[in-house]
Each structure stands twice: as C-alpha cells, then as structure tokens.
Write an enzyme that holds these catalytic residues in place. Structure first.
Site, short mmCIF file in Angstrom:
data_model
loop_
_atom_site.label_atom_id
_atom_site.label_comp_id
_atom_site.label_asym_id
_atom_site.label_seq_id
_atom_site.Cartn_x
_atom_site.Cartn_y
_atom_site.Cartn_z
N GLN A 1 28.70 32.06 53.80
CA GLN A 1 29.22 30.70 53.64
C GLN A 1 28.89 29.89 54.89
OE1 GLN A 1 33.37 32.89 53.70
NE2 GLN A 1 33.75 30.71 53.69
N GLU B 1 42.54 26.55 49.32
CA GLU B 1 43.38 27.36 50.20
C GLU B 1 44.88 27.07 50.16
OE1 GLU B 1 40.78 26.32 53.48
OE2 GLU B 1 40.50 28.44 53.90
N ASP C 1 49.46 63.38 41.25
CA ASP C 1 50.52 63.14 40.26
C ASP C 1 50.51 64.23 39.21
OD1 ASP C 1 51.72 60.39 40.79
OD2 ASP C 1 49.58 60.00 40.94
N ARG D 1 57.13 58.27 40.26
CA ARG D 1 56.24 58.12 41.43
C ARG D 1 56.22 56.66 41.86
NH1 ARG D 1 51.12 55.52 41.65
NH2 ARG D 1 49.91 57.41 41.86
#
Ligand SMILES: Cc1cc2nc3c(=O)[nH]c(=O)nc-3n(C[C@H](O)[C@H](O)[C@H](O)COP(=O)(O)OP(=O)(O)OC[C@H]3O[C@@H](n4cnc5c(N)ncnc54)[C@H](O)[C@@H]3O)c2cc1C
Ligand code: FES
Ligand code: FES
Length: 1305
Positions: A745, A1251, A347, A405
């Site tokens: 887990q 979840e 950039d 950008r």
C-alpha cells in the site's frame, strides 16, 4: 505377498477440474497446493498459513470412500494434502467451479452480488467451502451453512455477507437470503456442475496399490494390511500416515510429514483399516477412518437408538476437533498418537476416554492384534512400530454423556483443556456408573479415579459436586502450558486451566440433573453458548444516481479466482525463503551456507555482501538493513540475515533450515517490554509527541475537582494479519532495471527505497500490483524489507525471484500495532464532569522508527475523543525495544487512544458508582463546544445527535432493562449492553499528492483509469470508476481501472488513513474536468447539429476521428489539500494550522451474552449509526464498516500477541493467534448510514470510512464488562474493576470472580 516395488512408469493420475491429469515421476513430498499453483498455474487456490488454519487453500475433492463404499464429495485444505494422495480422486479448484468466460456458478455469483468479499484473498476458499457443501448432496439448513464456516477466516468482511450467500441455498433460508437467491437467479446444477464431473469407471481402475518414489523418499499406498506390514518390515523407519494433517500443528507445512520421514505409508486405502461396524454392543472403526466418519456413524447410531443420549453427544464432542476440512481428512488414530507422543491438546482423546473407548493395534503380524483401553494408552504403552487398527466404542446405553472445552475462539482454536463426563443413574437417582476424563491438564489425558469414586453411589447434588471438584484437583497431574507464557504474562493461562474442571463439572451436573429429571434448569443456562446463523438487521442507507450499491468491479474475478495477486503472477521464477534471526540482540559472527547449498533445488544463498547499493530497507534513512552484515548488530528477533533461493518453495525452505547462524552475545541486554525500555532510557528519539496537547491550567483544574486520582492502564498490540502475507516478485529488466510485483500500500515508497538498494536511478525500478490480499497499514513500509530481499536476489542471479511469506514468518518478522503503557491523573466533579487530566504514555516502538512518530501524534490526538477536557496535557514517548518495528495497523493509533480515553471514563463511572453512559453524556461535546483540546473546531459535529438517535432507535433503555431482568433470572449467563460515541480525525497527509490518469479510447469510448492508490479491498477501484462515470457521463461498463503501477502515475503517496479513495476520486475528477473541457466543443457542435445531446460514444468518436480531428483524450489530475499543517505554498509557508483535515462521527451499541463459567462471550447484536456523508457506494461502505468493527472485536477481545522474553512471537501463524471467525461477530447487525447528509467539503459529499468504525467495537468490550459487573455484584465484588487487553476468555472468567464454592445445584 510382497508389495510391488515402486514403479516409476506408473503415473500419478487424478481428475483436475474434470480433466484427467497424469503426472509422471511426481515428487511424493509435494503438497497439492504447490502442484496446483506452481505446476498448473491454478493460482485461485491461495497460499496463506500452510497450517490448515485459515481456509485460503480449500479445494473440493470427490473420492471413493472405501469405508462407506460410495463416492463422496468434501472440501480439504490443499496445503496439507499430499499430491500423491490424490491418486484416483477428482479435484476441483475454484477455476473448475466457474469462470466469467464460461459459466459463473451460483455460489460465486451470490457471494459477488452480496458484497461477500473485500480484498478477495479468502474468497476462492470461501467459494469452495460452500460449493463442496452443496455438492456433497442434500440441502443444508441455515445453521449447517453457518457451521460450515468453521475452517475459513476472512480478515476483511465480518462474515455476514458470506454466510448469507451460503444460507441462500438453505432449506430454511432467511428472507434476506431468499431475496439474494431471487436476485441472482436459481442454481442450475446441470449447467455449472458438469465442469468438474468425475468419470467414475476410469477412476475406479486407479484404486490399486501404488507407490511413488523420488531421490531419498518413497510414498506407499497399499490396499491390504498384509501389504502394509510387509512394507513396514522392509522399511522399519517408515511412517504411517492417514491425513498427514498433524504436520500443520503449530508450524507451517511444506512437505509430506514435514520432512520427518524418508518413507511414508499411506493407510487411506487399506481395506482392513476401512471397516465400520455397528451393532447392539457398540461401534468399531478401522484405523483408516477419519474423525468425520466417527461423527457420521455416531449420528446414525443415535437415529437407530433414539432413547440413547450419548452417541449424538460424543459426536458433538468430536465436532470440536479442528474444522470440517481437517475432520474429513484426519484420523482418530493420528490424533491419539500425537496426543501421547507430543502432548498435543486433543479433544478427541478425552472425548473418547469418557466413552470407554479401546484401541486395537498390530506390530509385525496382522494375526497378532492386541487391544488396549484408552485409560492405559500412554506414552510407551504401545510399541513404537504399532499400527492402530481399530477403535471400539461400546454401547453406553442409559448413560448421560457430555464433553466440554474452551478455546481462545469458538472455532478452529485448540482447547485450553477439555473434559468428558458420563454417568448412569438407577431408579433411585443414584449414580451407578461414572467417568471423569480430563484432557490437556496432564501431559496425557487421564481419568480422575478419585472423582469417579466420589460420584459412584452418590446423588447428583451440590455435596457430590463439591466433593468431585476437590477429588479432581487431588488427582490432577497438572502440566504447564508454555505457549501462553509471555514476557508480559509469565504464568500464561495456567490459573484459568486449573479452574476449568470446576466449571465443566458444574455444567455437567446441571445438564445431568436436567436430563435425569433431578432438577430442571433454564434451558438457556445449559451447555455452551449457541452458534446461530448471522442475521442482517436493518441496513439503512441512501443511494444517489451513480453513487449506488454496486458490488466491486472485480467481484466475479475474485469469486472465480481469476484475479491475480503478487504471488500469482505467471512469471517463471525462483523462490526465496528467508533466514531470520532467532534472537533479539547479538553480533552476527558467521553464516555457514555449505549445507544449504547441498539441498536439492537450492540455487544460491543471498546475503548482505550481494547488495549493490544501500543496505537499508527502513522507513527512516540508514535504519534497518536488508540483511545484517557479518559483524553487524542484531536488533530484533526476526531480522533478515539471508535469503535462500531455490527452484521451489519447498527447497528454499529446506535450504533456509540448513543455514547455520552464529551469533555472539545472543539476547544480551535485550529490551522487550515498555517497562524495560523506560528503565534503560531507551528511546526512539525522533518519535516523541510531547506537550502537543497542553490546554488550560492543569493545577487549577485539579483544585476545582471534587475528586482527583491517578491510574495506570495498558493497551496491547495487534498483528495486521492480512490473508495475503508479505509477497514480492522481482523481475530483472535491461539496464539493471527491476520490475517488482509487490503486495503493498506504499508502492512508490517501495520503488524509491529499492532504487537505493539496487543503486539505480529511481525510474529504473517499477513497482506494480493488481491488488493486495489485505493490507491493514503494515504494507505501507513493512513490505520493503521483503521486496528488497527479492530484488537483491533477482539482481544477483539475473533471474526472477519471488518471496511470499507464510503466516508464521509474517508474525515472527513483521511488527504490528504498538502497545502502550499509560499513566493518568484525573480530576472530576462529583457528577463526573472532567476538570483536569494529565496523561503520560509510552509506546513500544520496536527496533526502528518507522511511522512511530506520526502514530504517537495520532494516538495522542485520539485520546480526547468526543469529550470536553477543560484542562488537559498529553505526552507520548516512543520507546525503542528489540522487537520487530511496530508500524501502522488499521486505525493507526486511534484504537489505543480510544481505549485509554474510555478506560478513564469507565474509571470515573466506577469510582462514582454511576452508569458509564451517564459519564459519557455529561462530558460529551455538544455542537456548541465541539472544539478539540488543541483548538481545532470539529466541523459539522453531530455526535450528540447521533448518540441520542441511536439510543432511541436501538431501544437502548428498554434493552438495558431487559438485560437487567435477564441477569436477575440467570446466575450463570449474563448479558450486558453498552453504547459508545465516536469522533475520528482524518488527515490527508498520507495520501495527498496522489494522482490519477484518465485515458479515453477513441475507438469505442472505453476508458482506462490509472491512479496512485492501491486496491487493498477497500473498493478504491470501484469507487474511482463510479466517480469517473459520473464525471464524464460515461457508462460504468466502459470503464476499466488498471493495475497500480509506479511509472504510470508517479509520486503516489501511501494508501492509508482511510482517505486515499477520496484523494484518488478527486484526482480523477480533476482529470475528467479537463477531458470534459476538451470534449465541450464537440458536444456543443453535435447537440446543435442533431438537436439532441450526443451519446458518450458519439461524442468520443467526434473528438477522435481517424483522419479528421484528434483531441488529447488523456488527462491527469492531482488532489492536494490546502487545509492541514503539512501543506505549504511554494515558499514553504504552512497553509493550515492543524494536523487533521476533518472528522467523521458515529455511535455504536452492542449487546453480548456471557457464559460466566467459561468466560466465553457471544455478541448478540450491534447497532451502528454512522456519518459517512453521501456515500459513494453504500454497499462497499457498509462492508468497510462491518469489517473494521470486526477487526476491532478481534483487537479488544481475541487477538493476543505472545512475545517471549527473547522477543520472539510465540503465536506465530494461526495456531495461537485468533482473529474473529463467524461466531465472534454479532448475530444481528443493524447499521444506518446517516441520510440526507452530504459532507460539504467531501468528494461528491462523501467521507472516509475504512478505519473509524473499528473503535465502535469498544461497545462489545463495554457490554462484556457490564455483564461481568453483574456477576461480580452477585459475587460480592466491586463493580469497578479493570480488565487487561485483550479481554480473552481467561481474563473474563477471572474478572467474574467465580469460585467453585459458588456452584450449587
Ligand atoms: C489447524 C489444526 C487444528 C487442529 N485442531 C484440533 C483440535 O482443536 N482438537 C483436536 O483434537 N485436534 C486438532 N487437530 C489435530 C487433528 O485432529 C490431527 O491433525 C489429526 O487427528 C491427525 O490425524 P491424521 O490422520 O492427519 O494424522 P497424521 O498426520 O497422518 O499422523 C499423525 C501421527 O500419527 C501416526 N499415525 C496416524 N495414523 C496411524 C495409525 N493408524 N497407526 C499408527 N500410527 C498412525 C503418524 O505416524 C503420525 O505420527 C488440529 C490439527 C490442525 C492441523
Ligand atoms: S489452511 Fe491452507 S493455507 Fe491456510
Ligand atoms: S475478503 Fe476475506 S480476507 Fe479479504
């Protein structure tokens, strides 16, 4: 003058957490992070990406800034900072900021109190980020506090609570942030900050030329240019460095210059390179100035030249570079050089190119300085030994300047292309000067002289714009970008990159017209989508006695860095680094380890020959070797071949690179995609899910439909991307036993597998864990191969061995979420009611079975969602490919099922020309018919009610109208709002049988709870402690939840499926019931004797008198559900009919704004109404909800695995893989946890939450599609369209159908 030779007697000296540290004979190749963690035991600083791309390793430094001649405070990435570059500075780590024993800093306290962490792995970095901002002085604004998060990723929280904690220190803090500050008390700098104060005079003396040397490597840090050139003369191959940050680009850093040089010259202290001059003609920066220096100086220049626009605009352009920890370390010079030398997507270069910047350099003599314009700064333009000494930016008085950008994500995402533009207009509004600088289209940034010619002498109007666009294309030397070219998308994002200059030019014309008063544009259509501080909307929830909004019990331990994760365990050990296959298929012919063994520090290379037991680390028996044997088959890229063991992480990594791998038949017959697998008939035989949904009569249904059609949809995979990657520490014990610290887990599963690998009885292996720094499903099984490598090495060497993956390894070798291809045939009535649907789906399972069978079942059962399907058939096939085994990732198949379902719903809406919400409503189950297609009643169904209530509360209709009105007024910004419903089936099978052990200590009534779950950030320990406190009637403060340990609570199942917390809470409750029964006679006696209920401590004391009565104050409990198809009686008869046990429900509404010209999206607001029963801890549940939602935003919109045609992941690490950061989350977030709603079958009335809210993020995607549809309508395109996943900027912009010919100004 000659440079003093390296004097090995001079120690490296710096302050560390307020104490002077002297290191004699430092290893000059070492990174600061390695020293802090491995030498000093300061493990609060975390190792994660080692690329400067996640912020887990952030520390604060205070140093004398030679350029500005003052002491400055700033944050840095310790993974990129050479240790020896710390000579003379003061380093503060999270341990130096505060500790629970001494003083907790307000930053730590506010993050902790505000539920600003879940797994906590990112937390120390977050603390240091805000701490350094405050120590840098001044009082940041809310916006500055928010923007300060540009270098830190949190995978768990959704950022709001973190940003709010920082904002609480701001001068213009929001009411919520002020309330937090008031709750936590005020910040006392005198009390806390003195912990790490530097001692300036002593440090000042350290500012002299130094050098450090080790075998074959030297670091020089001269003070003068003459010295610098002298060293270069004597060491012509020596490499100049400033920040040494470039080593993090695309790869994980591990030593100075990533081992690319034997001699390094640090330019940081060279006085001639530290000049900063400003005058009427412009600014000059020395070659040792950082990008932050440029920004600060340009901003100051702007203040001094208030009539100019350009200085601030150039500074704004530079703020796009990397993130602020890097900008304050990295130099402009290094950025320019890597751009021309390595084709880096800079950039800074195009930004300065448009500002007519020039560069001075010297080679051998300081007197022979040459100057070159950036236009000519191309490969070969400066000699290989050039030292860039100065950057000149002229005063661009009168110019209007802008830099544009786009990256995959707003922050910390390299650009697809950048462009800087500049014009000057005369009194008659004619362009008299113009620059068009283009970055990363060509291999080196370039100016478009043709476009500049077009602009000169023209007006800022449509004709000029169109000509300029054509001219840019005529000039453009287009260099292809390979990163995004994948087997699924061979052309990558190049067509997007080709279109970007058109959009940028149009944006520039709009802004320039506005600036020069040629034409005024609506302010909100100009420039980029703004980044705003995150606001908490209404958070509505209900607490109950003991079931309250407590921060995690370990919250202070997490914010102070005291909590130890697997790789933090203070066990002296060797380090392992794997050798992985770089090809997808073949036969392993040979591993030549000769060179590896010569690498200093390498102890051994462990291979399949060293495995004492079964060479199997897979989920299914016989699958997946720990290491491929010589002569064995390679079945995926990333497969484990060997482990190099060494005395340091660095040596092990070097050693791994030195192993020569010989594979014959590489990539022959490799199957990578689903289509290739279908064609080859390659199946995972045990993992199909055939006809389990087979309801009604499909043909009859199609006959009764008004419309029948077929469609295909693809849904992509996702990396779990926990901040703590795979990690294991194996410690040999007596009798061939092994203790394994593991980030897991599935600790008991790991124990059982490793016993087989080590060939010892299962009881000889113990797996332990304090907590995992994020585990989103893949640490159920994917940790085993890594832990097995550590265990085999520890067994062979009879020493502790640790293996901790960096992001690049994890994304290369560890599979993730399954992708799916789906074909469907659907029949509907003319008002959109589904009559019949047949679905055939194929998943990419990767190279072994793992959880794929179970996942396919859950994916299939997720498809019906909340809708009524009178006739339905679903088949899901598991395809075997040569990819790393795909596995469980948060929500386990449901996001894919949900996507397939909603794609069909959208397809119906599109074909009928109806609103998608209308189609959702006509098909949505009601309380009366809420039964799944496989006949399971959705008990306590309330989605229809939640849907209506949320639409009302969130003012959906009103806001939809407002979006329409906005879209009518705005051509280049569009808004969309979308509502989605949710029903999510939970199944106890993963965790059932997991137990708990509750021990009461007679001495004081304190309680230790051991349970079989794993703390992975979901707050399981805190909830269990709350439940135990309530159950026993004991104060919460007396309860400690112990580390996970496979030998204390045996036979634990997996921590997954969101339900382990409930299972464990219930198991603990069962144990408490027994204890209460034991205590009952004592309670009754004391109550009778004293005429009042005894206190908890009195009661326990009575039950455990030293010489009197001793009760068994220890009990275990277990929770086994009786309701699903997996539970049986002793004779094996099934106790339940269905796979799942119960459902949670919710609804979500999101509104987004779209920048039509770039395809960028900003979620403006999300509203969620969710049924979690009676929450055990609403603060934790809200965190889980928000975290899951943001994970979903990442999946649907940002995260893109990039497998090439060898199956190798191109987006290894953080370079191209982009989980959401703060700008990607909704600016406003309103959540209500449904009140007065205890779940009768739940533990204390609760439901699981980790979840399901993931799926509600589909509302963000839905809103984006609506915004896109609005553009398409204007562009004469059908509003009925399909989007690929993830819906990234390029896909969005393409879907908008924008063409340069549309641009009129
Ligand atoms: C995670 C990450 C994200 C990034 N994102 C972006 C981004 O979005 N946009 C962007 O533009 N950049 C980005 N960068 C690049 C970053 O700006 C560069 O790493 C940086 O500018 C290099 O500066 P440095 O001082 O650390 O260079 P170093 O790493 O010290 O050196 C880099 C090269 O330059 C040479 N060198 C350095 N200084 C001199 C000098 N004065 N004279 C001669 N040779 C010299 C060195 O020998 C070396 O070859 C990113 C980097 C990272 C790690
Ligand atoms: S930024 Fe250093 S570990 Fe990620
Ligand atoms: S809490 Fe931030 S990564 Fe887990």
């Amino acid at each position: 003058m000659t440079f003093a030779p390296p004097d090995r007697k001079d120690p490296l000296q710096f302050f560390l957490n307020g104490e002077l540290v002297r290191v004699y004979d430092p290893d000059p190749r070492q990174m600061l992070i390695e020293f802090l963690r491995d030498s000093k035991g300061l493990t609060g600083t975390k190792r994660s990406c080692l690329q400067g791309g996640c912020g887990a390793c952030v520390v604060a430094i205070q140093e004398y800034d030679v350029a500005t001649r003052r002491w400055v405070y700033r944050s840095i990435n310790s993974c990129l900072k050479p240790l020896v570059a710390c000579h003379g500075v003061s380093v503060t780590t999270v341990e130096g900021v505060g500790s629970e024993r001494k003083c907790v800093h307000q930053v730590q306290k506010r993050i902790a109190e505000n539920h600003g962490m879940q797994c906590g792995f990112c937390t120390p970095g977050m603390v240091m980020n805000t701490y350094a901002l405050l120590r840098a002085g001044g009082k940041p604004t809310a916006e500055e506090s928010m923007k300060n998060y540009d270098g830190n990723i949190c995978r768990c929280t959704g950022y709001r609570n973190l940003v709010q904690a920082s904002e609480s220190f701001a001068s213009d803090a929001s009411n919520e942030a002020v309330a937090l500050a008031e709750k936590c008390g005020h910040h006392d700098a005198n009390l806390c900050d003195k912990l790490s104060g530097p001692e300036y005079p002593k440090m000042d003396m350290l500012r002299q030329s130094v050098s450090f040397k080790t075998e074959g490597f030297a670091w020089y840090a001269p003070m003068s240019l003459e010295e610098t050139l002298e060293i270069k003369k004597s060491k012509p191959r020596a490499m100049y460095i400033l920040g040494d940050t470039a080593k993090g680009i695309r790869q994980a850093a591990y030593e100075v210059a990533n081992g690319r040089a034997n001699d390094v010259i640090s330019l940081r202290n060279v006085s001639e390179l530290n000049i900063l001059e400003k005058n009427g003609t412009g600014l000059t920066f020395g070659g040792a100035l950082t990008i932050q220096h440029l920004i600060d100086a340009l901003q100051a220049y702007q203040q001094e030249h208030p009539n100019s626009q350009w200085p601030e605009a150039v500074a704004d352009g530079l703020k796009n570079v990397a993130q602020h920890h890097i900008r304050s370390e990295a130099g402009w010079a290094g950025n320019l050089l890597i751009t021309i030398q390595r084709g880096f997507p800079s950039d800074l270069f195009p930004c300065l190119l448009a500002a007519d910047a020039e560069v001075s350099y010297v080679t051998t003599s300081a007197r022979d300085e040459k100057r070159i314009s950036l236009v000519d700064f191309k490969p070969g333009a400066v000699p290989f030994n050039a030292l860039l000494t100065k950057l000149h930016i002229p005063n661009l008085a009168g110019a209007f300047y802008k830099y544009y950008r786009v990256g995959q994500r707003k922050w910390l995402s390299h650009c697809f292309a950048g462009a800087g533009f500049r014009v000057v207009l005369d009194g008659s509004k004619t362009i008299t000067d113009a620059r068009v600088a283009l970055g990363y289209w060509a291999s080196t940034p370039m100016r478009s002289s043709k476009a500049e010619q077009v602009l000169l002498g023209s007006s800022l109007d449509t004709e000029t714009l169109q000509k300029a666009i054509s001219a840019v294309h005529a000039d453009l030397e287009f260099a292809e970008e390979r990163m995004f070219q994948t087997v699924d998308n061979p052309t990558g994002k190049d067509s997007y990159r080709r279109n970007l200059p058109d959009s940028y030019l149009f944006k520039f014309f709009q802004e320039a017209q506005n600036h020069f008063g040629v034409k005024s544009w609506a302010a909100e259509e100009l420039g980029n989508l703004p980044v705003k501080p995150l606001k908490a909307g209404d958070l509505k929830f209900q607490e109950a006695p003991g079931l309250d909004n407590k921060p995690q019990l370990s919250s202070m331990g997490l914010t102070t860095g005291a909590v130890r994760y697997t790789d933090d365990q203070p066990v002296p050990s060797l380090f392992g680094y794997p050798v992985l296959s770089e090809v997808a298929t073949g036969k392993l012919e040979n591993l030549d380890v000769t060179e590896a063994l010569k690498v200093e520090g390498v102890v051994d290379v462990v291979t399949a020959a060293d495995i004492p037991g079964a060479n199997c680390a897979g989920f299914a028996a016989g699958e997946e070797p720990v290491f491929v044997e010589i002569g064995g088959a390679i079945i995926t890229s990333g497969q484990q071949l060997a482990l190099v063991v060494a005395t340091s992480y660095r040596a092990a990594k070097r050693g791994a690179a030195a192993v020569t791998v010989k594979i014959s038949g590489a990539n022959e017959g490799a199957i990578i995609t689903i289509d290739q697998a279908i064609e080859a008939g390659s199946y995972l035989e045990e993992a199909h899910f055939r006809n389990t949904i087979d309801k009604g009569d499909l043909e009859e249904g199609f006959k009764s439909s008004d419309m029948v059609w077929e469609g295909t949809t693809y849904v992509i995979g996702q990396h779990a991307f926990p901040m703590e990657k795979q990690a294991a520490l194996a410690v040999p014990e007596e009798k061939k036993g092994m203790t394994i610290w593991n980030s897991t887990q599935g600790h008991d599963f790991c124990r059982a597998k490793l016993a087989g690998v080590l060939d010892v009885p299962g009881s000889y292996v113990v797996v332990k864990q304090t907590r995992a720094g994020g585990a989103f499903g893949h640490k159920n099984s994917r940790q085993v191969p890594v832990a097995a490598m550590a265990a085999v090495a520890a067994h062979k060497l009879e020493k502790a061995v640790r293996v901790a993956y960096e992001s690049t390894l994890e994304q290369w070798a560890v599979g993730g979420r399954h992708s799916f291809k789906t074909k469907y045939k659907v029949g509907v009535t003319k008002d959109g009611k589904i009559q019949s649907c047949e679905i055939e789906s194929w998943c990419n399972g990767g190279c072994t079975h793992d959880f794929t069978g179970f996942l396919n079942l859950e994916m299939g059962e997720a498809i019906p969602s909340v809708y009524w399907w009178p006739n339905m058939k679903v088949n899901v096939h598991a395809m075997k490919t040569n990819l790393p085994t795909n596995t469980a990732v948060r929500s386990f198949g449901s996001p894919q099922g949900y996507f397939i379902c909603e794609a069909i719903i959208e397809d119906i809406a599109g074909r009928l020309g109806k609103a998608v919400e209308e189609i959702r409503e006509v098909n949505m189950c009601t309380r009366e018919n809420a039964v799944t297609p496989w006949g399971q009643p959705m008990e306590y169904y309330n989605v229809d009610m939640l849907w209506k209530k949320l639409k009302q509360d969130a003012k959906f209709q009103e806001r939809e109208e407002a979006c329409k009105a906005f879209n009518e007024k705005h051509r280049w910004r569009k808004r969309g709002i979308s509502a989605v419903p949710l029903a999510y089936g939970h199944c106890y099978a993963y965790a059932a049988g997991t137990g708990a052990l509750v021990n009461i200590f007679g001495s004081d009534g304190s309680v230790t709870v051991h349970h079989g779950g794993c703390e992975i950030g979901q707050g399981i320990h805190t909830k269990v402690a709350q439940v135990v406190a309530i159950s026993l009637g004991c104060p919460l403060e007396l309860i400690r939840v112990a580390d996970t340990n496979s030998e204390v609570v045996p036979n634990a199942r997996f921590t997954g499926g969101s339900i382990t917390t409930e299972v464990v809470c219930e198991a603990a409750r069962q144990a408490c019931k027994q204890l209460l029964e034991t205590l009952r006679p004592h309670r009754e006696f004391l109550a009778k004797r004293d005429g009042k209920e005894p206190s908890w401590t009195e009661l326990v004391a009575a039950a455990n008198t030293v010489l009197g009565h001793q009760e068994k104050l220890s009990a275990t409990g277990i929770f086994s559900p009786a309701g699903n198809q997996y539970t049986t009686d002793v004779e094996g008869n099934k106790l339940g009919e269905f796979h799942g046990d119960y459902f949670t429900y919710g609804a979500g509404i999101s509104e987004v704004e779209l920048d039509v010209l770039t395809g960028e999206i900003r979620p403006l607001r999300s509203d969620i109404l969710y049924d979690v029963g009676q929450s055990i801890n609403p603060g934790i549940d809200l965190g889980q909800l928000e975290g899951a939602f943001v994970f979903g935003i990442g999946y649907y919109l940002y995260e893109e695995p990039l497998r090439d045609n060898r199956g190798t992941e191109r987006s290894q690490g953080v370079w191209a893989y982009k989980p959401p950061m703060a700008p990607e989350v909704p600016i406003e977030f309103h959540v209500e946890l449904l009140r007065d709603n205890p779940f009768p079958k739940g533990v204390l009335g609760s439901k699981a939450i980790g979840e399901p809210p993931f799926m509600l993020a589909y509302s963000v995607l839905g809103a984006a599609k609506k915004a896109i549809a609005s553009v398409r309508r204007e562009n004469g395109l059908s509003e009925h369209f399909q989007m690929p996943m993830p819906c990234t900027v390029d896909a969005i912009q393409k879907a908008c159908g924008v063409e340069a010919s549309h641009f009129k100004c």
